[in-house]
Motif scaffolding. Structure first.
Motif, short mmCIF file in Angstrom:
data_model
loop_
_atom_site.label_atom_id
_atom_site.label_comp_id
_atom_site.label_asym_id
_atom_site.label_seq_id
_atom_site.Cartn_x
_atom_site.Cartn_y
_atom_site.Cartn_z
N ARG A 18 0.83 -1.22 0.00
CA ARG A 18 0.00 0.00 0.00
C ARG A 18 0.86 1.27 0.00
N PRO A 19 0.32 2.35 -0.55
CA PRO A 19 1.08 3.61 -0.60
C PRO A 19 1.56 4.08 0.77
N GLU A 20 0.74 3.92 1.81
CA GLU A 20 1.17 4.37 3.15
C GLU A 20 2.33 3.51 3.68
N ALA A 21 2.38 2.24 3.31
CA ALA A 21 3.49 1.37 3.71
C ALA A 21 4.77 1.78 2.97
N LYS A 22 4.63 2.17 1.72
CA LYS A 22 5.79 2.64 0.96
C LYS A 22 6.37 3.90 1.59
N ARG A 23 5.50 4.83 1.94
CA ARG A 23 5.95 6.07 2.57
C ARG A 23 6.65 5.79 3.89
N LYS A 24 6.09 4.86 4.67
CA LYS A 24 6.69 4.51 5.96
C LYS A 24 8.07 3.89 5.78
N MET A 25 8.22 3.00 4.80
CA MET A 25 9.51 2.36 4.55
C MET A 25 10.57 3.40 4.19
N ASN A 45 6.06 -8.09 -9.25
CA ASN A 45 5.25 -6.92 -9.52
C ASN A 45 6.20 -5.83 -10.00
N LYS A 46 6.10 -5.48 -11.27
CA LYS A 46 7.02 -4.52 -11.88
C LYS A 46 7.04 -3.18 -11.13
N THR A 47 5.90 -2.72 -10.67
CA THR A 47 5.82 -1.44 -9.96
C THR A 47 6.56 -1.50 -8.64
#
Length: 71
Positions: A18-25, A45-47
């Motif tokens: 999820r986008p919020e998990a990406k931001r947190k990482m 997953n290419k993205t």
């Protein structure tokens, strides 16, 4: 006396990223640049792979590589 310090790695397993998990990482890495944080993605997953490369996270697909398991 010889003291061996085993390096620590932190492995994050991700299915849906999820986008919020990406931001947190990214925030955790920015605040703790000395940490060795790696990601295992559930499937290709290419993205997600592009994101990991762009932000400097080592990654693997489906399982933890043996070379990551330092004993």
């Amino acid at each position: 006396i010889i003291i061996h310090k085993t390096p620590k790695i932190y492995i994050e397993a991700k299915g849906h990223f999820r986008p919020e998990a990406k931001r947190k990482m990214v925030a955790v890495k920015k605040l703790n640049p000395e940490l060795d944080i790696r990601i295992v993605f559930y499937k290709y997953n290419k993205t997600y792979i592009r994101w990991a490369n762009r932000h400097g996270f080592p990654f693997a697909l489906e399982s933890i590589p043996d070379e990551w398991l330092i004993w």
